[in-house]
Enzyme design. Structure first.
Site, PDB file in Angstrom:
ATOM      1  N   HIS A   1      -5.447  -6.939   1.826  1.00 50.37           N
ATOM      2  CA  HIS A   1      -6.625  -7.313   1.030  1.00 50.37           C
ATOM      3  C   HIS A   1      -6.589  -8.808   0.743  1.00 50.37           C
ATOM      4  CE1 HIS A   1      -4.774  -6.956  -3.319  1.00 50.37           C
ATOM      5  NE2 HIS A   1      -4.034  -7.683  -2.529  1.00 50.37           N
TER       6      HIS A   1
ATOM      7  N   CYS B   1      -2.254 -12.877  -3.669  1.00 53.07           N
ATOM      8  CA  CYS B   1      -3.353 -11.992  -3.260  1.00 53.07           C
ATOM      9  C   CYS B   1      -4.607 -12.784  -2.888  1.00 53.07           C
ATOM     10  CB  CYS B   1      -3.662 -10.987  -4.362  1.00 53.07           C
ATOM     11  SG  CYS B   1      -2.303  -9.837  -4.670  1.00 53.07           S
TER      12      CYS B   1
ATOM     13  N   HIS C   1      -3.256 -10.393   2.767  1.00 51.66           N
ATOM     14  CA  HIS C   1      -1.844 -10.018   2.850  1.00 51.66           C
ATOM     15  C   HIS C   1      -1.744  -8.530   2.513  1.00 51.66           C
ATOM     16  CE1 HIS C   1      -0.339 -10.320  -1.568  1.00 51.66           C
ATOM     17  NE2 HIS C   1      -1.502  -9.737  -1.488  1.00 51.66           N
TER      18      HIS C   1
ATOM     19  N   HIS D   1       0.030  -4.721   1.073  1.00 48.93           N
ATOM     20  CA  HIS D   1       0.800  -3.976   0.072  1.00 48.93           C
ATOM     21  C   HIS D   1       1.131  -2.595   0.628  1.00 48.93           C
ATOM     22  CE1 HIS D   1       0.258  -6.684  -3.354  1.00 48.93           C
ATOM     23  NE2 HIS D   1      -0.997  -6.837  -2.979  1.00 48.93           N
TER      24      HIS D   1
ATOM     25  N   ASP E   1      -5.421   3.492   5.260  1.00 48.70           N
ATOM     26  CA  ASP E   1      -4.096   3.186   5.808  1.00 48.70           C
ATOM     27  C   ASP E   1      -4.196   2.248   7.011  1.00 48.70           C
ATOM     28  OD1 ASP E   1      -1.316   3.381   5.843  1.00 48.70           O
ATOM     29  OD2 ASP E   1      -1.342   5.055   7.269  1.00 48.70           O
ATOM     30  N   HIS E   2      -3.443   1.162   6.924  1.00 43.62           N
ATOM     31  CA  HIS E   2      -3.431   0.129   7.973  1.00 43.62           C
ATOM     32  C   HIS E   2      -4.801  -0.498   8.191  1.00 43.62           C
ATOM     33  CE1 HIS E   2       0.414   2.182   8.710  1.00 43.62           C
ATOM     34  NE2 HIS E   2       0.809   0.945   8.960  1.00 43.62           N
TER      35      HIS E   2
ATOM     36  N   GLU F   1       0.603  -0.661  -6.812  1.00 41.99           N
ATOM     37  CA  GLU F   1       0.378  -1.723  -5.829  1.00 41.99           C
ATOM     38  C   GLU F   1       1.690  -2.394  -5.437  1.00 41.99           C
ATOM     39  OE1 GLU F   1      -3.359  -4.547  -5.433  1.00 41.99           O
ATOM     40  OE2 GLU F   1      -1.901  -5.405  -6.823  1.00 41.99           O
TER      41      GLU F   1
HETATM   42 ZN   LIG Z   1      -2.244  -8.451  -2.978  1.00 38.88          ZN
END
Ligand SMILES: [Zn+2]
Length: 137
Positions: A17, A36, A42, A44, A82-83, A127
């Protein structure tokens, strides 16, 4: 009167995100969102904990069919997130700044009608090791 219990189901997804608020300057965004705010995003390793609250069915001894719950979470959330890049790839996050707070509310809106019967009690979205949000609708 059947007892009421809360059960939890933990699921995991990995996603990228970028947090950025267009009404703030680049410097303010960096100060606010830190890593972020990285321009290309990047990632999580998220954990989503779904909490169900309801009466124990006297016949099955369960509150909810766990296989059905797993299927709902997989189809409505995991397959979509996911991904993926939360800013670009997810229909139900379109136009939303994907903070953990905003994402947990959006996930609730996907899961609550599918689970039904007023059974969804709480979502916890983890997160990072140190940061999590809770939502009860
Ligand atoms: Zn982040």
């Amino acid at each position: 009167m059947p007892a009421t219990v809360i059960l939890t189901k933990r699921t995991r997804f990995c996603a990228a995100h970028r947090l950025n608020c267009p009404s703030l300057t680049p410097e303010e965004n960096l100060r606010l969102y830190d890593k972020c705010n990285n321009e290309n995003g990047h990632g999580h390793n998220y954990q989503l904990i779904v909490k169900i609250r309801g009466e124990i069915d006297p016949v099955t001894g369960m509150v909810i069919n766990l296989n059905e719950l797993k299927k709902i979470i997989k189809e409505r959330i995991i397959v979509k997130l996911d991904h993926k890049h939360l800013n670009h790839d997810v229909d139900f996050l379109e136009g939303i700044n994907p903070t953990a707070e905003n994402v947990v509310v959006a996930i609730w809106e996907q899961l609550n009608p599918a689970i039904g019967d007023n059974l969804l009690y709480e979502l916890e979205l983890i997160e990072t090791e140190n940061n999590a949000v809770f939502y009860r609708g």
